[in-house]
Write an enzyme that holds these catalytic residues in place. Structure first.
Site, PDB file in Angstrom:
ATOM      1  N   SER A  29      -2.625  -7.499   2.111  1.00  0.00           N
ATOM      2  CA  SER A  29      -2.800  -5.960   1.498  1.00  0.00           C
ATOM      3  C   SER A  29      -4.149  -5.728   1.463  1.00  0.00           C
ATOM      4  O   SER A  29      -5.049  -6.007   2.462  1.00  0.00           O
ATOM      5  CB  SER A  29      -2.487  -6.395  -0.073  1.00  0.00           C
ATOM      6  OG  SER A  29      -2.203  -5.290  -0.810  1.00  0.00           O
ATOM      7  N   ASN A  30      -4.635  -4.677   0.752  1.00  0.00           N
ATOM      8  CA  ASN A  30      -5.871  -3.859   0.654  1.00  0.00           C
ATOM      9  C   ASN A  30      -6.547  -3.937  -0.840  1.00  0.00           C
ATOM     10  O   ASN A  30      -5.535  -3.986  -1.755  1.00  0.00           O
ATOM     11  CB  ASN A  30      -5.862  -2.566   1.480  1.00  0.00           C
ATOM     12  CG  ASN A  30      -4.998  -1.985   1.012  1.00  0.00           C
ATOM     13  OD1 ASN A  30      -5.294  -1.192   0.048  1.00  0.00           O
ATOM     14  ND2 ASN A  30      -3.850  -1.499   1.995  1.00  0.00           N
ATOM     15  N   HIS A  31      -7.605  -3.105  -0.927  1.00  0.00           N
ATOM     16  CA  HIS A  31      -8.163  -3.116  -2.158  1.00  0.00           C
ATOM     17  C   HIS A  31      -7.693  -1.678  -2.950  1.00  0.00           C
ATOM     18  O   HIS A  31      -8.372  -1.264  -3.833  1.00  0.00           O
ATOM     19  CB  HIS A  31      -9.662  -2.953  -1.897  1.00  0.00           C
ATOM     20  CG  HIS A  31     -10.276  -4.456  -1.692  1.00  0.00           C
ATOM     21  ND1 HIS A  31     -10.011  -5.502  -2.425  1.00  0.00           N
ATOM     22  CD2 HIS A  31     -11.040  -4.782  -0.706  1.00  0.00           C
ATOM     23  CE1 HIS A  31     -10.622  -6.476  -2.000  1.00  0.00           C
ATOM     24  NE2 HIS A  31     -11.144  -6.080  -0.765  1.00  0.00           N
ATOM     25  N   SER A  32      -6.605  -1.127  -2.434  1.00  0.00           N
ATOM     26  CA  SER A  32      -6.261   0.193  -3.319  1.00  0.00           C
ATOM     27  C   SER A  32      -5.769  -0.087  -4.561  1.00  0.00           C
ATOM     28  O   SER A  32      -4.942  -0.841  -4.758  1.00  0.00           O
ATOM     29  CB  SER A  32      -5.084   0.945  -2.460  1.00  0.00           C
ATOM     30  OG  SER A  32      -4.843   1.927  -2.867  1.00  0.00           O
TER      31      SER A  32
END
Ligand code: C5P
Length: 221
Positions: A29-32
């Protein structure tokens, strides 16, 4: 102070990250945080629009009055967006969609074995690019989070995805991008105009983006 300058519009807004599962307990995933998309959804609803919020996993409470569609993976987001888009006059894609997903998802938790592990990834569908090719294209707004050559990359995405505007933010700058409540952005338009913006709260940036969307809708009609 509720207004109604967006009454009659149906807006599809995507927010948050996507999760691409590797096995039952792991994902990429990512930091959004989803803050920008949720701020847009809340403000658009407040201004009278009908709002469909397609959201990846976040810690945020859905804004009142908004239709929430919860998804996890990019492919689920793709499916949800394509199902809703025929009813929409505007699509704002604030989600940080994973560009790639694991080729294989293990049914059981992967076991630790060798010193290195190689993951094979394959491309996810580019939802926004697909929307740009629709015959009945809604007004399309994209986001570009970059760490280098912000303006060049954002301009290239605007053209490649056939957008009306793109909100570009340099996520390496302090007070901008992921997981903070402020942003430093510039808006690029289809006609080549560039609007640089100061550091501001995402809630204020949301109002400003909606002001510009409203202007573009008026020009179109
Ligand atoms: O990933 P990229 O930097 O190209 O994202 C730019 C815009 O395209 C964003 O608005 C993002 O939400 C959208 N996007 C998408 N589907 C993807 C990747 C990005 O809609 N698979």
């Amino acid at each position: 102070l509720a207004g109604d300058d967006l009454a009659g519009e149906t807006m599809l807004i995507t927010a948050g990250p996507t999760r691409e599962e590797l096995d039952p307990v792991r994902y990429i995933s990512n930091h959004s945080s989803g803050k920008m998309g949720y701020a847009l959804a809340r403000a658009a609803r407040h201004r009278g629009a009908k709002v469909i919020l397609v959201s990846g996993p976040t810690c945020l409470a859905p804004p009142p009055g908004v239709e929430l569609v919860q998804v996890e993976s990019a492919r689920q987001m793709h499916e949800a967006v394509m199902a809703c888009v025929p009813d929409c006059s505007v699509v704002i894609k604030a989600a940080a969609v994973a560009d790639y997903r694991p080729v294989l998802r293990c049914g059981e938790k992967m076991k630790k074995s060798g010193e290195t592990l190689t993951l094979q990834l394959e491309k996810n569908p580019d939802i926004l690019a697909e929307l740009g090719q629709l015959e009945r294209r809604p007004l399309l707004v994209g986001f570009a989070a970059e760490t280098t050559d912000l303006q060049t990359h954002a301009a290239a995405k605007l053209a490649a995805k056939n957008l009306d505007m793109i909100v570009a933010n340099d996520v390496s700058q302090e007070g901008a991008g992921f997981n903070v409540s402020t942003n430093i952005a510039r808006i690029l338009y289809r006609d080549g105009r560039i609007e640089p913006l100061e550091l501001m709260a995402k809630t204020r940036l949301a109002e400003l983006i909606l002001d510009r969307i409203r202007e573009l809708l008026q020009d179109k009609r």
